[in-house]
Design a protein around this motif. Structure first.
Motif, short mmCIF file in Angstrom:
data_model
loop_
_atom_site.label_atom_id
_atom_site.label_comp_id
_atom_site.label_asym_id
_atom_site.label_seq_id
_atom_site.Cartn_x
_atom_site.Cartn_y
_atom_site.Cartn_z
N THR A 1 -1.61 -3.50 -3.42
CA THR A 1 -2.52 -2.39 -3.12
C THR A 1 -3.98 -2.74 -3.35
O THR A 1 -4.30 -3.59 -4.17
N HIS A 2 -4.85 -2.09 -2.56
CA HIS A 2 -6.29 -2.26 -2.80
C HIS A 2 -6.80 -1.06 -3.58
O HIS A 2 -7.93 -0.99 -3.98
N PHE A 3 -5.90 -0.10 -3.74
CA PHE A 3 -6.29 1.14 -4.39
C PHE A 3 -5.46 1.27 -5.65
O PHE A 3 -4.28 1.53 -5.60
N LEU A 4 -6.08 1.02 -6.79
CA LEU A 4 -5.31 1.00 -8.04
C LEU A 4 -4.64 2.31 -8.33
O LEU A 4 -3.48 2.37 -8.67
N GLY A 5 -5.39 3.36 -8.17
CA GLY A 5 -4.85 4.69 -8.41
C GLY A 5 -3.96 4.70 -9.62
O GLY A 5 -4.40 4.40 -10.73
N GLU A 6 -2.71 5.03 -9.39
CA GLU A 6 -1.79 5.16 -10.51
C GLU A 6 -0.90 3.94 -10.65
O GLU A 6 -0.02 3.92 -11.50
N ALA A 7 -1.12 2.95 -9.79
CA ALA A 7 -0.26 1.77 -9.82
C ALA A 7 -0.27 1.14 -11.21
O ALA A 7 0.74 0.65 -11.70
N GLY A 8 -1.47 1.19 -11.80
CA GLY A 8 -1.62 0.57 -13.11
C GLY A 8 -0.64 1.09 -14.14
O GLY A 8 -0.22 0.35 -15.03
N ARG A 9 -0.28 2.35 -13.98
CA ARG A 9 0.59 2.99 -14.93
C ARG A 9 1.99 2.34 -14.99
O ARG A 9 2.64 2.35 -16.03
N ILE A 10 2.45 1.82 -13.85
CA ILE A 10 3.83 1.37 -13.81
C ILE A 10 3.99 -0.15 -13.78
O ILE A 10 5.09 -0.66 -13.92
N ALA A 11 2.87 -0.87 -13.61
CA ALA A 11 2.99 -2.32 -13.47
C ALA A 11 2.98 -3.01 -14.84
O ALA A 11 2.29 -2.58 -15.76
N ASP A 12 3.78 -4.07 -14.95
CA ASP A 12 3.77 -4.86 -16.17
C ASP A 12 2.61 -5.84 -16.18
O ASP A 12 1.93 -6.02 -17.17
N GLU B 1 0.83 -1.22 0.00
CA GLU B 1 0.00 0.00 0.00
C GLU B 1 0.86 1.26 0.00
O GLU B 1 0.75 2.10 0.90
N PRO B 2 1.70 1.43 -1.00
CA PRO B 2 2.64 2.58 -0.94
C PRO B 2 1.97 3.94 -1.04
O PRO B 2 2.55 4.93 -0.63
N THR B 3 0.76 3.99 -1.56
CA THR B 3 0.15 5.31 -1.73
C THR B 3 -1.08 5.53 -0.84
O THR B 3 -1.73 6.57 -0.94
N SER B 4 -1.37 4.56 0.04
CA SER B 4 -2.57 4.75 0.87
C SER B 4 -2.33 5.90 1.84
O SER B 4 -1.25 6.05 2.40
#
Ligand SMILES: Nc1ncnc2c1ncn2[C@@H]1O[C@H](COP(=O)(O)OP(=O)(O)O)[C@@H](O)[C@H]1O
Ligand SMILES: [Mg+2]
Lengths: 321, 282
Positions: A196-207, A164-167
């Protein structure tokens, strides 16, 4: 045998608490240098997975191999080569930012001078130089996360676990942290597991994304591949300036190749079998004098895929409703 | 499964002392900055080791006849009482109280200091949510436990021995004009300081390790620990006042018993102090 390009591999990894399975037979393989988003709602088993991978918890069943080492048997060797950002930053508020970091550096075996140098570098890099000698008690959530991330990177870990790096972060801090993680992954080729349970911007960097639900791995893959499995076709947005009326939706639905359509605040989102079908839809709308302000055929985002998966789990769990 | 466990037990890594001392140093730095921990830790020793001997020294100046100390002397064994009874009244009182009766009471100091710090080091770490960070670092469970024990042991001994040094100065200063030579250190005090006190400190740690495993906050651990430790203090003081005055060898035996008891508690604590167990309760 694990190939050298495999950073993490689990087989039937399971763990329960008080007789309830928190993680149920996880089979996972993460390539070296890959950024994997470990997604799922609260209680899905993400933190438990990170703890098992880093040898903090012992599995009831199955095993985890990290960097070719058994997480339980060689836990300390694994932990030497991984860095973790825990859900709670875990800073001792009676110590200063520098002291918190220096402590971790000393535990990781650096001598006093080398520890001090590394800590200075990290504080600089994370723009925490001005707060270095203040007790962390007064820090904001964003500052805590940054400091904890700096601590996780002190020893140039080969694998980074981010829980949860951005929670709890505001949008600006979220973007900063996400960019930072993206840079770390891209420039330094680190393997990153981002829970994370909160996608937020994570999607941008994940493969790739792995979706956990009630301790079970429900889906894993690239968003595009998962999208193709989930839905046939390509999603597209059509901007009509207001929600699509039923007569407009009727027009769209009648076009050959339209699989699915949904009303949006500014128009509609449709799913088409191919690009030609999309062109036919636009043609139909223009010949019927419907104002189209914008139209966009898009690649599936991680967010789309995630919410679609979540929906499908929910309907599986409650088939009656 | 059995195979894995036995393989793990079979492999013995040596203690990583730099890592252990890093943890101890960090814990003690943090503790020094907590008023809630430091104040009780210094208040009790100051009262016992400095204020009390001063008050006794002043009180002794007012003693004129042999009456007060005679009643004390009746209560203790003849072998000890006879040489003291031969002394002049002021000297009787000072030798008896400062040289003997205070010695068992002094055990409160190591017990309290180690218990208060252990609550902070074990339950407090959970409470501050810093424990998980530690678990994700390359420290063996054994080294982490050892570090936490030392975190309690070092200040307990430092305060006890520092307090005793202060007590020696005060006790001899107040009795200087009445007594020939030094009242302390005597054999009883030396046994107390170097043999029984470390054992009692370890006992405090052993108790708090158990208590902390069941508590979520250091305050809870202190309350729970206080409930166990306070009666123990009275028991220890009460028993040892009688026992230790009988004979020095009994003093040594009391110390040995506490060592064994503390050792057992700590050993059990160590066996249960595993990453998996700690992570499961945080
Ligand atoms: N130490 C624990 N004791 C009891 N239950 C736990 C413990 N840790 C996790 N669980 C349970 O296991 C499940 C998964 O938890 P967790 O891995 O923390 O999920 P997530 O990180 O995805 O939110 C939850 O139902 C949680 O209540
Ligand atoms: Mg979690």
């Amino acid at each position: 045998m694990t190939s050298p390009t495999t950073a993490i591999r689990t087989e039937a990894l399971s763990r329960s608490f008080d007789g309830r399975l928190a993680l149920d037979g996880l089979d996972l393989e993460v390539a070296s240098g890959e950024v994997l988003a470990l997604l799922g709602p609260n209680g899905a088993g993400k933190t438990t997975t990170v703890r098992l991978l880093n040898g903090v918890l012992r599995p009831d069943r199955g095993a985890a191999t990290v960097l070719g080492l058994d997480s339980t048997e060689d836990g300390d060797e694994v932990r030497r080569r991984t860095g973790v950002l825990t859900e709670n930053a875990g800073l001792d508020d009676r110590l200063t930012a520098r002291e918190n970091l220096e402590f971790a550096a000393r535990i990781r075996g650096f001598g006093a001078a080398e520890a001090a140098r590394r800590v200075d570098d990290q504080l600089e890099r994370f723009a925490m130089g001005d707060q270095a000698d203040l007790p962390t008690a007064g820090f904001s959530t964003g500052q805590r996360k940054r400091l904890a991330l700096a601590r996780a990177l002190l020893h140039d870990p080969e694998i980074l676990f981010l829980d949860e790096p951005t929670s709890g972060l505001d949008p600006t801090a979220t973007r900063d942290v996400t960019n930072l993680i993206g840079t770390l992954a891209r420039q330094h080729g680190r393997t990153v597991v981002l829970a994370t349970h909160f996608l937020g911007e994570a999607g941008r960097i994940a493969d790739r994304m792995a979706v956990l639900d009630h301790g079970r791995l429900r889906a894993i893959g690239r968003p595009d591949d998962l999208a193709a499995e989930l839905w046939d076709g390509i999603p597209a947005d059509i901007d009509l300036g207001r929600p699509a009326t039923s007569s407009v939706l009727g027009l769209i639905a009648a076009v050959d190749g339209v699989i699915h359509h949904e009303v949006r605040a500014t128009g509609t989102t449709i799913n088409v079998r191919d690009r030609a079908a999309f062109a036919r839809v636009l043609h139909t709308l223009s010949t019927q004098d419907v104002d189209v302000f914008g139209a966009n055929l898009r690649r599936a985002s991680m967010e789309d895929v995630y919410f679609a998966l979540e929906n499908s789990f929910a309907t599986e769990r409650e088939p009656a409703t | 499964m059995t195979l894995a466990v036995s393989r793990r037990r079979g492999r013995r890594t040596p203690v990583d002392w730099p890592v252990v001392w890093s943890i101890v140093r960090r814990d003690l730095t943090a503790v020094r900055r907590s008023k809630g921990v430091v104040i009780p830790m210094l208040l009790v020793p100051t009262l016992l080791m400095i204020v009390l001997p001063l008050v006794i020294g002043i009180a002794a100046r007012r003693v004129s006849g042999p009456t007060t100390s005679i009643s004390f002397l009746d209560a203790i064994p003849d072998r000890l009482a006879e040489p003291i009874a031969a002394l002049p009244p002021q000297e009787q009182l000072l030798t008896l109280v400062l040289g003997f009766l205070l010695a068992p009471l002094f055990l409160i100091v190591p017990l309290m200091v180690s218990a208060v710090i252990a609550a902070d080091a074990f339950a407090g770490e959970k409470e501050r949510r810093t424990m998980e960070t530690l678990l994700h670092l390359p420290i063996t469970d054994r080294d982490l436990f050892l570090a936490k024990l030392l975190t309690g042991m070092v200040p307990a001994l430092a305060v006890s021995w520092g307090g005793f040094a202060a007590f020696t100065v005060v006790a001899n200063a107040v009795s200087w004009s009445y007594v020939d030579g030094l009242i302390v250190p005597n054999q009883l005090w030396l046994v107390m300081i170097f043999w029984v006190a470390p054992a009692v400190a370890l006992l405090g740690l052993g108790i708090m390790v158990r208590v902390s495993a069941r508590s979520q906050t250091s305050q809870e651990a202190n309350q729970l620990g206080g409930a166990v430790i306070l009666p123990l203090i009275f028991l220890t003081v009460g028993q040892s006042t009688g026992l230790l005055l009988v004979d020095l060898s009994v003093g040594l035996a009391v110390g040995a018993t506490v060592w064994v008891l503390a050792g057992l508690l700590v050993w059990r604590g160590a066996r249960q102090f595993t990453r998996d167990r700690i992570a499961s309760t945080t």
